[in-house]
Design an enzyme around this catalytic site. Sequence first.
Site, PDB file in Angstrom:
ATOM      1  N   ASP A   7     -64.114  91.538  -2.147  1.00 16.61           N
ATOM      2  CA  ASP A   7     -63.243  91.540  -3.313  1.00 16.61           C
ATOM      3  C   ASP A   7     -61.909  90.870  -2.997  1.00 16.61           C
ATOM      4  O   ASP A   7     -61.292  91.111  -1.945  1.00 16.61           O
ATOM      5  CB  ASP A   7     -63.012  92.987  -3.752  1.00 16.61           C
TER       6      ASP A   7
ATOM      7  N   CYS B 253     -66.860 135.229 -10.659  1.00 21.93           N
ATOM      8  CA  CYS B 253     -65.699 134.483 -11.146  1.00 21.93           C
ATOM      9  C   CYS B 253     -65.505 133.192 -10.378  1.00 21.93           C
ATOM     10  O   CYS B 253     -66.020 133.017  -9.274  1.00 21.93           O
ATOM     11  CB  CYS B 253     -64.420 135.316 -10.981  1.00 21.93           C
TER      12      CYS B 253
END
Length: 508
Positions: free
Chosen positions: A460, A48
């Site tokens: 940037d 699971c």
Amino acid sequence: MASMHFYFCYKGGMNELDQEMCFRAFAARDSRFDGVYFMGVTSTGIYCRTICRARKPRRENCRFFANASLAEQSGFRPCKLCRPEQSPGRTSNDFGSTLVALAVRRIEQGSLDDGESLEKLATQLGVSTRHMRRVFQDRMGVSPVQLAQTQRLLMAKRLLSETRLPILEVAMASGFGSLRRCNALFKSTYAMAPSEFRRESGCRKSVASDTNSITLTQGYRPPYNWQALLKYFQGRAIPGVEWIDDECYARTIRIAERYGWLRVTQDASRHALRVEIASELIGVIPVVLSRVRRAFDLDATPSAISDALSNDNCLAPSFARSPGLRLPGAMDSFETAIRTIVGQQVSVSAATTVMSRIVQAFGQRFESPWPQLFLKPITPERIARESVDTLAPLGLNSARARTILSVARAIVDGELELEHSNDPERTVEQLQLLDGIGPWTAHYFGMRILGWPDAFIASDLVVRKQLAPLSVKQIEARSQVWRPWRAYAVMHLWHASGFFHSIQPEKR
């Protein structure tokens, strides 16, 4: 910088799980560990996800595995309730080996499907098959072939459970090459034939909107800022190829020689995205889903990213306001590359206008269920045949037209490969050898096309403004504490500044 939350279940390598700590996390059903490891229950023979809502088993009946393939090799079957095949995957940082990360990505895209050899994959990655097996065994606990086998089985299980596709189509779409191979492996692993599994499956049937599509689910680890991601894509959508509103992302897509469409929406209650895929793409579903995971950054580990970045005084306000920011990836690498080059030194709206002209000029017509989607994506082969004289009138200067041609021809000639499965650092360096591509564009490629979580654009303009008065060199030094998640730091700096509607100039 490793996340304490993410890695506390590991004692040593990525296969050495601390069984007690894993049980504690499972008992809490902690979604941060979904897909990080799986639990096998000896009394039932199933395995699971950590978020499974089934009755909690006794500790003495639990065994924990670092991946689904290990669980299946140990004789456990996937749970029909929590659906391990829908769990999030791993980022490149999580494997502890660049080679393994690159190989896993290629395997997920079908590199070891029937008819493809391990020798070919090893050659593509520049290593021997013996070395690849050894590294895989050390980092994953299974061989590359065993991992590919589990991927095919889980894909077949998903298609049997969620769609009404004929079993032969399920076998072929899952990469088995033949129905006989699919039946044999399904029986040996799950002790039943695919047809029997479909009859006994407790999973719901297909929720496709019509007979021309299927719908599959892709999980993610919360938090997930779906609206911010849609907003980013929406500001850069290419008319005719993409259609994005406040709830969904839709587009046309090309996989090899196949064309089709897809539509992605969020199912927040299940921590998943729902992906509706045109029937024309059924034969390449693993590749389509791999691109969706890349484009929407579904394998990210928010707890690890938050642990590394959220205490930084420059980033903390953004993390508090906007948890779960993801890297906006690329559904089409070449298209995103061209869109990035077109956007150098112009606004987002101006770049969208020019990109629309390019697609209108060199794209082909396409029929879809929506009038907003009517063009096929452009291809490098088509653009490589053009010239500066044919591109420039569309709104490009000569320098950017030459850069576009250089990228298209490098891809066609096999000198450049812009895929998520590539080594991002090497590709970013290679890109900067092309005329017209500097650090900003190369690292932006790294963020969006290569899915590189450590890509960083120190030059940037928005980053510089947010980190003023630091110089570019000082910003680069400042960013070292954010590794290996610097691309997410950039996203938070952009988001904090309101950057989703402007674009920065290329800095050479």
